[in-house]
Design an enzyme around this catalytic site. Structure first.
Site, PDB file in Angstrom:
ATOM      1  CB  CYS A  44      34.395  45.800  46.789  1.00  0.00           C
ATOM      2  SG  CYS A  44      35.046  44.288  47.548  1.00  0.00           S
ATOM      3  N   GLY A  62      41.409  48.326  35.020  1.00  0.00           N
ATOM      4  CA  GLY A  62      41.204  46.937  34.630  1.00  0.00           C
ATOM      5  C   GLY A  62      42.202  46.459  33.601  1.00  0.00           C
TER       6      GLY A  62
END
Length: 332
Positions: free
Chosen positions: A101, A204
């Site tokens: 994160c 991603g």
């Protein structure tokens, strides 16, 4: 693909953990559309150890959404170990450690991707969690802290040595946050490292079925994890799976189907949180779900201001009636 004793299909599709997104109702939707493994929202180890009610609520798992992993984050080793034990008691299929994160309030305190600046502590934490629980432990992280410290190839081996059962890599550094393009070349390098024997999961920019298949084939990862592209578009899992299996693109869902889908999500959220909190928790999804519909602004505002389940359902029925004739949803 296997994560410990958890068996998944070949090239499974995983729903990425996302704060304020991957609650049980959204996970159920993604499961319905073909996601093979779900993760909870980020669970703070410190808050879990202190028995904070809102954090404990994040451990809720419905049987019909399984398999599910609980993802933990924190900077204190002992708190993370204790939180892992608590999470294990709630019966997930695995425990995932958040070392990815990038949000400032987490990373700048040394948790999430902030742990990329203290690798010895990251490895100590991971090893102790693996030793403390019987469930498979997995890790999600990034390429490195910034462009000058892309350490993932060496780090992957070190994490594997702690005993984790799978590694998810987001193809950006912490400094990139979510900007620019994800770089999958180092993900592929990790996967093709002959010393790596655990599953490597790529994450991603998996924004389309075509890109998912391209990255799967080019980089050879064991699984694909989809995050932000699923917000307002949970059917992306069905699109990707269909394209991987057939090479053909599915038509997007028509409005009546999607209204039914979001109505079911709303009802499940209310069942989970109660009417007021359930509606508030749904607003992020309602805000993006029908993006792209012509002349929708006023109805969208009305729906987001709705205070009761009946009012939200009335707005959804109005959407269904207004856009019923051959209208499909565009990508958010």
């Amino acid at each position: 693909m296997k994560i410990g004793n958890l068996e998944l299909r070949e090239a499974p599709l995983l729903l990425a953990p996302m704060e304020d997104v991957t609650d049980p109702s959204f996970r159920l939707l993604c499961k319905k559309y073909g996601a093979d493994l779900m993760y909870t929202e980020f669970v703070s180890a410190d808050a879990l150890v202190r028995s904070v009610q809102s954090t404990q609520r994040k451990l809720t798992i419905f049987d019909e959404e399984r398999p599910v992993g609980i993802q933990l984050y924190g900077k204190d080793v002992e708190a993370m170990v204790e939180a892992a034990k608590i999470a294990e008691q709630n019966g997930p299929e695995l425990i995932d450690i958040n070392f990815g994160c990038p949000v400032k309030k987490i990373a700048n305190k040394g948790a999430g991707s902030g742990m990329l600046r203290d690798i010895p502590k990251m490895l100590e934490m991971t090893r102790k969690i693996v030793q403390a629980v019987k469930l498979p432990v997995t890790v999600k992280t990034r390429l490195g802290w910034d462009e000058e410290s892309k350490i993932i190839v060496e780090l992957a081996e070190q994490l594997q040595d702690t005993g984790i059962q799978a590694l998810t890599i987001h193809g950006r550094t912490r400094a990139q946050m979510y900007t620019g393009e994800a770089d999958w070349t180092l993900i592929g390098e990790v996967k093709n490292n002959p010393r790596i024997h655990i599953p490597i999961i790529g994450n991603g920019d998996l924004t389309s079925p075509q890109k998912a298949k391209l990255y799967l084939n080019r980089y050879g990862v064991d699984a694909l994890m989809i995050g932000r592209p699923s917000i307002g578009r949970p059917w992306i899992f069905k699109e990707v799976r269909h394209y991987l299996d057939t090479g053909k693109i599915l038509d997007p869902p028509m409005i009546p189907e999607h209204v039914k889908m979001i109505a079911e999500q709303l009802d499940k959220n209310i069942e989970w949180l109660g009417e007021r909190r359930g509606i508030l928790h749904m607003r992020r999804h309602l805000a993006v779900t029908f993006k792209g519909l012509h002349d929708f602004r006023n109805l969208k505002i009305k729906m987001l201001r709705a205070a009761t389940a009946d009012e939200v359902h009335a707005c959804l029925n109005e959407i269904k009636d207004r856009y019923a004739d051959g209208v499909s949803l565009v990508e958010p």
